[in-house]
Design a protein around this motif. Structure first.
Motif, PDB file in Angstrom:
ATOM      1  N   PHE A  37       3.392   5.818  -3.158  1.00  0.00           N
ATOM      2  CA  PHE A  37       4.600   6.407  -3.741  1.00  0.00           C
ATOM      3  C   PHE A  37       4.452   6.508  -5.265  1.00  0.00           C
ATOM      4  O   PHE A  37       4.750   7.548  -5.862  1.00  0.00           O
ATOM      5  CB  PHE A  37       5.838   5.573  -3.386  1.00  0.00           C
ATOM      6  CG  PHE A  37       7.096   6.108  -3.988  1.00  0.00           C
ATOM      7  CD1 PHE A  37       7.814   7.104  -3.343  1.00  0.00           C
ATOM      8  CD2 PHE A  37       7.565   5.633  -5.207  1.00  0.00           C
ATOM      9  CE1 PHE A  37       8.975   7.627  -3.914  1.00  0.00           C
ATOM     10  CE2 PHE A  37       8.719   6.140  -5.778  1.00  0.00           C
ATOM     11  CZ  PHE A  37       9.431   7.132  -5.131  1.00  0.00           C
ATOM     12  N   ILE A  38       4.006   5.433  -5.887  1.00  0.00           N
ATOM     13  CA  ILE A  38       3.834   5.419  -7.349  1.00  0.00           C
ATOM     14  C   ILE A  38       2.835   6.501  -7.764  1.00  0.00           C
ATOM     15  O   ILE A  38       3.087   7.265  -8.702  1.00  0.00           O
ATOM     16  CB  ILE A  38       3.391   4.030  -7.839  1.00  0.00           C
ATOM     17  CG1 ILE A  38       4.527   3.017  -7.625  1.00  0.00           C
ATOM     18  CG2 ILE A  38       2.969   4.081  -9.307  1.00  0.00           C
ATOM     19  CD1 ILE A  38       4.113   1.563  -7.793  1.00  0.00           C
ATOM     20  N   MET A  39       1.725   6.582  -7.066  1.00  0.00           N
ATOM     21  CA  MET A  39       0.698   7.573  -7.406  1.00  0.00           C
ATOM     22  C   MET A  39       1.250   8.999  -7.313  1.00  0.00           C
ATOM     23  O   MET A  39       0.928   9.851  -8.141  1.00  0.00           O
ATOM     24  CB  MET A  39      -0.513   7.412  -6.491  1.00  0.00           C
ATOM     25  CG  MET A  39      -1.286   6.140  -6.759  1.00  0.00           C
ATOM     26  SD  MET A  39      -2.547   5.824  -5.523  1.00  0.00           S
ATOM     27  CE  MET A  39      -3.812   6.958  -6.047  1.00  0.00           C
ATOM     28  N   ASN A  40       2.095   9.243  -6.322  1.00  0.00           N
ATOM     29  CA  ASN A  40       2.665  10.581  -6.136  1.00  0.00           C
ATOM     30  C   ASN A  40       3.726  10.924  -7.171  1.00  0.00           C
ATOM     31  O   ASN A  40       4.107  12.086  -7.300  1.00  0.00           O
ATOM     32  CB  ASN A  40       3.257  10.715  -4.732  1.00  0.00           C
ATOM     33  CG  ASN A  40       2.194  10.797  -3.674  1.00  0.00           C
ATOM     34  OD1 ASN A  40       1.100  11.295  -3.922  1.00  0.00           O
ATOM     35  ND2 ASN A  40       2.492  10.308  -2.489  1.00  0.00           N
ATOM     36  N   PHE A  47      -0.518   4.612 -14.732  1.00  0.00           N
ATOM     37  CA  PHE A  47      -0.886   3.363 -14.076  1.00  0.00           C
ATOM     38  C   PHE A  47      -2.279   3.410 -13.469  1.00  0.00           C
ATOM     39  O   PHE A  47      -2.707   4.423 -12.927  1.00  0.00           O
ATOM     40  CB  PHE A  47       0.123   3.033 -12.971  1.00  0.00           C
ATOM     41  CG  PHE A  47       1.511   2.827 -13.490  1.00  0.00           C
ATOM     42  CD1 PHE A  47       1.861   1.671 -14.161  1.00  0.00           C
ATOM     43  CD2 PHE A  47       2.477   3.808 -13.318  1.00  0.00           C
ATOM     44  CE1 PHE A  47       3.142   1.477 -14.651  1.00  0.00           C
ATOM     45  CE2 PHE A  47       3.765   3.624 -13.802  1.00  0.00           C
ATOM     46  CZ  PHE A  47       4.092   2.459 -14.469  1.00  0.00           C
ATOM     47  N   CYS A  48      -2.953   2.269 -13.561  1.00  0.00           N
ATOM     48  CA  CYS A  48      -4.194   2.006 -12.831  1.00  0.00           C
ATOM     49  C   CYS A  48      -3.839   0.957 -11.783  1.00  0.00           C
ATOM     50  O   CYS A  48      -2.852   0.228 -11.942  1.00  0.00           O
ATOM     51  CB  CYS A  48      -5.263   1.441 -13.756  1.00  0.00           C
ATOM     52  SG  CYS A  48      -5.754   2.546 -15.064  1.00  0.00           S
ATOM     53  N   PHE A  49      -4.652   0.839 -10.764  1.00  0.00           N
ATOM     54  CA  PHE A  49      -4.345  -0.073  -9.666  1.00  0.00           C
ATOM     55  C   PHE A  49      -5.523  -0.981  -9.354  1.00  0.00           C
ATOM     56  O   PHE A  49      -6.668  -0.558  -9.434  1.00  0.00           O
ATOM     57  CB  PHE A  49      -3.987   0.732  -8.409  1.00  0.00           C
ATOM     58  CG  PHE A  49      -2.864   1.706  -8.638  1.00  0.00           C
ATOM     59  CD1 PHE A  49      -1.547   1.305  -8.482  1.00  0.00           C
ATOM     60  CD2 PHE A  49      -3.124   2.998  -9.029  1.00  0.00           C
ATOM     61  CE1 PHE A  49      -0.519   2.194  -8.705  1.00  0.00           C
ATOM     62  CE2 PHE A  49      -2.097   3.899  -9.261  1.00  0.00           C
ATOM     63  CZ  PHE A  49      -0.791   3.491  -9.096  1.00  0.00           C
ATOM     64  N   ALA A  50      -5.208  -2.203  -8.987  1.00  0.00           N
ATOM     65  CA  ALA A  50      -6.231  -3.149  -8.552  1.00  0.00           C
ATOM     66  C   ALA A  50      -5.613  -4.104  -7.550  1.00  0.00           C
ATOM     67  O   ALA A  50      -4.462  -4.526  -7.706  1.00  0.00           O
ATOM     68  CB  ALA A  50      -6.800  -3.920  -9.734  1.00  0.00           C
ATOM     69  N   ASN A  55       0.826  -1.207   0.000  1.00  0.00           N
ATOM     70  CA  ASN A  55       0.000   0.000   0.000  1.00  0.00           C
ATOM     71  C   ASN A  55       0.862   1.258   0.000  1.00  0.00           C
ATOM     72  O   ASN A  55       0.556   2.224  -0.699  1.00  0.00           O
ATOM     73  CB  ASN A  55      -0.959  -0.004   1.190  1.00  0.00           C
ATOM     74  CG  ASN A  55      -2.053  -1.039   1.031  1.00  0.00           C
ATOM     75  OD1 ASN A  55      -2.566  -1.239  -0.054  1.00  0.00           O
ATOM     76  ND2 ASN A  55      -2.405  -1.707   2.111  1.00  0.00           N
ATOM     77  N   GLN A  56       1.950   1.254   0.757  1.00  0.00           N
ATOM     78  CA  GLN A  56       2.865   2.394   0.768  1.00  0.00           C
ATOM     79  C   GLN A  56       3.533   2.570  -0.595  1.00  0.00           C
ATOM     80  O   GLN A  56       3.730   3.688  -1.068  1.00  0.00           O
ATOM     81  CB  GLN A  56       3.921   2.229   1.869  1.00  0.00           C
ATOM     82  CG  GLN A  56       3.351   2.284   3.272  1.00  0.00           C
ATOM     83  CD  GLN A  56       2.644   3.599   3.537  1.00  0.00           C
ATOM     84  OE1 GLN A  56       3.112   4.672   3.193  1.00  0.00           O
ATOM     85  NE2 GLN A  56       1.470   3.523   4.144  1.00  0.00           N
ATOM     86  N   THR A  57       3.876   1.459  -1.228  1.00  0.00           N
ATOM     87  CA  THR A  57       4.489   1.507  -2.555  1.00  0.00           C
ATOM     88  C   THR A  57       3.518   2.110  -3.567  1.00  0.00           C
ATOM     89  O   THR A  57       3.906   2.941  -4.394  1.00  0.00           O
ATOM     90  CB  THR A  57       4.922   0.093  -2.999  1.00  0.00           C
ATOM     91  OG1 THR A  57       5.862  -0.417  -2.043  1.00  0.00           O
ATOM     92  CG2 THR A  57       5.542   0.104  -4.375  1.00  0.00           C
ATOM     93  N   ILE A  58       2.251   1.727  -3.482  1.00  0.00           N
ATOM     94  CA  ILE A  58       1.238   2.259  -4.392  1.00  0.00           C
ATOM     95  C   ILE A  58       1.088   3.764  -4.201  1.00  0.00           C
ATOM     96  O   ILE A  58       1.006   4.528  -5.169  1.00  0.00           O
ATOM     97  CB  ILE A  58      -0.114   1.533  -4.205  1.00  0.00           C
ATOM     98  CG1 ILE A  58       0.015   0.057  -4.581  1.00  0.00           C
ATOM     99  CG2 ILE A  58      -1.223   2.217  -4.998  1.00  0.00           C
ATOM    100  CD1 ILE A  58       0.578  -0.227  -5.949  1.00  0.00           C
ATOM    101  N   GLU A  83       8.804   4.608 -15.579  1.00  0.00           N
ATOM    102  CA  GLU A  83       7.748   5.509 -16.046  1.00  0.00           C
ATOM    103  C   GLU A  83       7.481   6.674 -15.092  1.00  0.00           C
ATOM    104  O   GLU A  83       6.698   7.565 -15.421  1.00  0.00           O
ATOM    105  CB  GLU A  83       6.441   4.727 -16.234  1.00  0.00           C
ATOM    106  CG  GLU A  83       6.534   3.547 -17.170  1.00  0.00           C
ATOM    107  CD  GLU A  83       6.820   3.941 -18.617  1.00  0.00           C
ATOM    108  OE1 GLU A  83       6.398   5.043 -19.033  1.00  0.00           O
ATOM    109  OE2 GLU A  83       7.463   3.152 -19.321  1.00  0.00           O
ATOM    110  N   LEU A  84       8.101   6.683 -13.918  1.00  0.00           N
ATOM    111  CA  LEU A  84       7.819   7.703 -12.914  1.00  0.00           C
ATOM    112  C   LEU A  84       8.679   8.943 -13.102  1.00  0.00           C
ATOM    113  O   LEU A  84       9.631   8.937 -13.880  1.00  0.00           O
ATOM    114  CB  LEU A  84       8.028   7.119 -11.513  1.00  0.00           C
ATOM    115  CG  LEU A  84       7.179   5.902 -11.171  1.00  0.00           C
ATOM    116  CD1 LEU A  84       7.490   5.430  -9.757  1.00  0.00           C
ATOM    117  CD2 LEU A  84       5.696   6.185 -11.335  1.00  0.00           C
ATOM    118  N   THR A  85       8.337   9.994 -12.366  1.00  0.00           N
ATOM    119  CA  THR A  85       9.130  11.219 -12.398  1.00  0.00           C
ATOM    120  C   THR A  85      10.122  11.224 -11.250  1.00  0.00           C
ATOM    121  O   THR A  85       9.967  10.499 -10.274  1.00  0.00           O
ATOM    122  CB  THR A  85       8.222  12.461 -12.277  1.00  0.00           C
ATOM    123  OG1 THR A  85       7.507  12.383 -11.041  1.00  0.00           O
ATOM    124  CG2 THR A  85       7.265  12.561 -13.436  1.00  0.00           C
ATOM    125  N   GLY A  86      11.128  12.049 -11.381  1.00  0.00           N
ATOM    126  CA  GLY A  86      12.125  12.203 -10.331  1.00  0.00           C
ATOM    127  C   GLY A  86      13.277  11.220 -10.487  1.00  0.00           C
ATOM    128  O   GLY A  86      13.285  10.379 -11.394  1.00  0.00           O
TER     129      GLY A  86
END
Length: 105
Positions: free
Chosen positions: A21-24, A31-34, A16-19, A78-81
């Motif tokens: 982080f990814i969203m931020n 990405f979509c999440f399930a 959940n913490q990883t998700i 695919e993420l920023t930073g």
């Protein structure tokens, strides 16, 4: 832009913490999440023979399934930073990357 689905263990605090982080770090909403426990997650498990006890992130990207370190590296790419530069570790053999990945649990 084609969306990619990240499946995660909905009962896992680290997942959940990883998700979060990814969203931020995903301003283009690539990405979509399930949850793996969702009906879509169960369909993925059945169609791609993912064990019921599997408690890792699974990436469904371009009709292919990626797990463990490969999934995470393809996600961070695919993420920023600065985190996106972790993708260079894709050159490390998968069995070694996955052993390191498994240490997190």
């Amino acid at each position: 832009m084609k969306k990619h689905i990240i499946f995660f263990d909905g009962d896992c605090h680290m997942c959940n913490q990883t998700i979060l982080f990814i969203m931020n770090h995903d301003p283009t909403v690539t990405f979509c999440f399930a949850s793996l426990q969702s009906s879509l997650g169960e369909k993925l498990r059945t169609n791609h023979i993912i064990p019921q006890q599997y408690n890792s992130i699974v990436l469904f990207q371009n009709e292919l399934i990626y797990t463990k370190s490969t999934a995470m590296l393809r996600i961070v790419k695919e993420l920023t930073g600065p985190v996106k530069y972790a993708y260079v570790f894709i050159i490390v053999p998968k069995r070694i990357r996955d052993k390191v990945y498994d240490l997190r649990s």
